[in-house]
Design an enzyme around this catalytic site. Structure first.
Site, short mmCIF file in Angstrom:
data_model
loop_
_atom_site.label_atom_id
_atom_site.label_comp_id
_atom_site.label_asym_id
_atom_site.label_seq_id
_atom_site.Cartn_x
_atom_site.Cartn_y
_atom_site.Cartn_z
N TYR A 32 0.83 -1.20 0.00
CA TYR A 32 0.00 0.00 0.00
C TYR A 32 0.86 1.25 0.00
O TYR A 32 2.08 1.18 0.17
CB TYR A 32 -0.95 0.00 1.21
N LYS A 145 6.58 -2.07 1.95
CA LYS A 145 5.40 -1.44 2.55
C LYS A 145 4.21 -2.37 2.41
O LYS A 145 3.29 -2.17 1.61
CB LYS A 145 5.13 -0.07 1.92
N GLU A 177 11.88 2.20 14.35
CA GLU A 177 11.07 3.31 13.84
C GLU A 177 9.78 3.39 14.63
O GLU A 177 9.56 2.62 15.57
CB GLU A 177 10.79 3.12 12.34
N LEU A 201 11.19 1.10 7.13
CA LEU A 201 10.65 1.58 5.86
C LEU A 201 11.40 2.83 5.43
O LEU A 201 11.68 3.71 6.25
CB LEU A 201 9.16 1.90 6.01
N1 PMP Z 1 7.70 3.63 8.89
C1 PMP Z 1 6.56 2.91 8.87
C2 PMP Z 1 6.53 1.55 9.49
C3 PMP Z 1 5.40 3.44 8.26
O1 PMP Z 1 4.26 2.73 8.22
C4 PMP Z 1 5.45 4.75 7.72
C5 PMP Z 1 4.21 5.37 7.13
N2 PMP Z 1 3.81 4.76 5.97
C6 PMP Z 1 6.66 5.45 7.76
C7 PMP Z 1 7.77 4.85 8.35
C8 PMP Z 1 6.79 6.83 7.15
O2 PMP Z 1 6.79 6.74 5.76
P1 PMP Z 1 6.30 7.96 4.87
O3 PMP Z 1 7.12 9.13 5.26
O4 PMP Z 1 6.53 7.53 3.49
O5 PMP Z 1 4.85 8.15 5.21
#
Ligand code: PMP
Length: 281
Positions: A32, A145, A177, A201
């Site tokens: 996603y 993701k 994270e 991620l």
């Molecule tokens: N880490 C995780 C586990 C996440 O789910 C997200 C949000 N999708 C992020 C980091 C931040 O990613 P982004 O800046 O692309 O939203």
């Protein structure tokens, strides 16, 4: 009545449905993306679609729709739903097939997307949030993701039950994270976040924050830090596409900076919003 998009057509959300044999439902076999909408326009959707392509390739779901078509669908969802500030969510699963763990032959991926309004610039959490530290219980491919997110569901539920806004996930004390965000600390003007690898991620917001820091001469260190180091840091903040940058003013029972957001965090959030505003006008 909110409008969504499912497998090539726009329809009312209440009329959208998928099979009980969809592998997204059966196995969490899908990926996603979530992109922000500001001033009625998508923010960094091109970068989100590059990551979508990477996630799909990583789990061998065929890419059946071009980035240009996705962009069009996402923007139409924002426009048709009258979203000025908010987000567009999209998901691709391996599709519908008789339940069996290995990949089905000839399944057609299920694709859908929807839009939601959310206050981004004037986020009530911009005054500071609390994190709750929890063990990171995930697998070894957190760079994908994926919609398989039971560990984050449990982490973020613990956070909420503990009165915190977000989880600070860690492995033996070393922060990976947030439950759905990247985490940062600031010490003596140096901004620090965990380096990219399979254990986190690659946040799109993380990338942009690194670019903004470089552009404004803020030194950056990509190195992991511990929960204890975060609690003792000069500043701490989190980043994600739909929260931008939020100051962390408490971790577990430790309040930081008397509950006040840090100056570097504030400057980065302002720079982030200024860039986002410029790109969506
Ligand atoms: N880490 C995780 C586990 C996440 O789910 C997200 C949000 N999708 C992020 C980091 C931040 O990613 P982004 O800046 O692309 O939203």
């Amino acid at each position: 009545m909110p409008v969504c998009w499912l497998n090539g057509s726009f329809c009312a959300e209440r009329d959208a449905s998928v099979s009980i044999f969809d592998r997204g439902l059966l196995f969490g076999d899908g990926v996603y993306e979530v992109a922000a909408v500001l001033n009625g326009r998508l923010l960094d959707a091109d970068r989100h679609l590059v990551r979508l392509a990477r996630s799909l390739a990583a789990i061998a779901i065929p890419h059946t729709q071009s980035a240009a078509t996705w962009l069009d669908v996402m923007q139409q969802l924002a426009t048709q739903n009258g979203i000025d500030e908010g987000l567009v969510y999209l998901q691709v699963t391996r599709g519908v097939a008789e339940r069996d763990f290995p990949f089905p032959v000839n399944a057609t991926p299920t694709m859908f997307a929807y839009a939601r309004a959310k206050s981004l610039r004037a986020d009530a959490n911009a005054s500071g949030v609390r994190l709750l530290s929890v063990p990171d219980m995930r697998w070894t491919r957190c760079d994908i993701k994926s919609t398989s997110m039971l560990a984050q569901v449990l982490a973020k539920q613990s956070a909420r039950a503990g009165g915190a806004f977000e989880a600070m996930m860690h492995v033996d004390g070393l922060v990976t994270e947030g439950g759905s965000s990247n985490l940062w600390i600031v010490n003596d003007g140096v901004v620090q976040t965990r380096p990219l690898a399979n254990d986190i991620l690659a946040g799109i917001t993380r990338d942009v924050v690194l670019e903004l820091a470089h552009a404004s001469g803020v030194p950056v260190r990509e190195r992991a830090f511990t929960v204890a180091q975060a609690k003792a840091a000069g500043e701490c903040f989190m980043s994600s596409a739909t929260s931008f940058i939020l100051p962390v003013t408490a971790i577990d029972d430790d309040t930081m900076r008397g509950g006040e957001p840090g100056p570097v965090t504030q400057r980065l959030r302002a720079a982030y919003i200024a860039r986002a505003d410029r790109l969506t006008r």
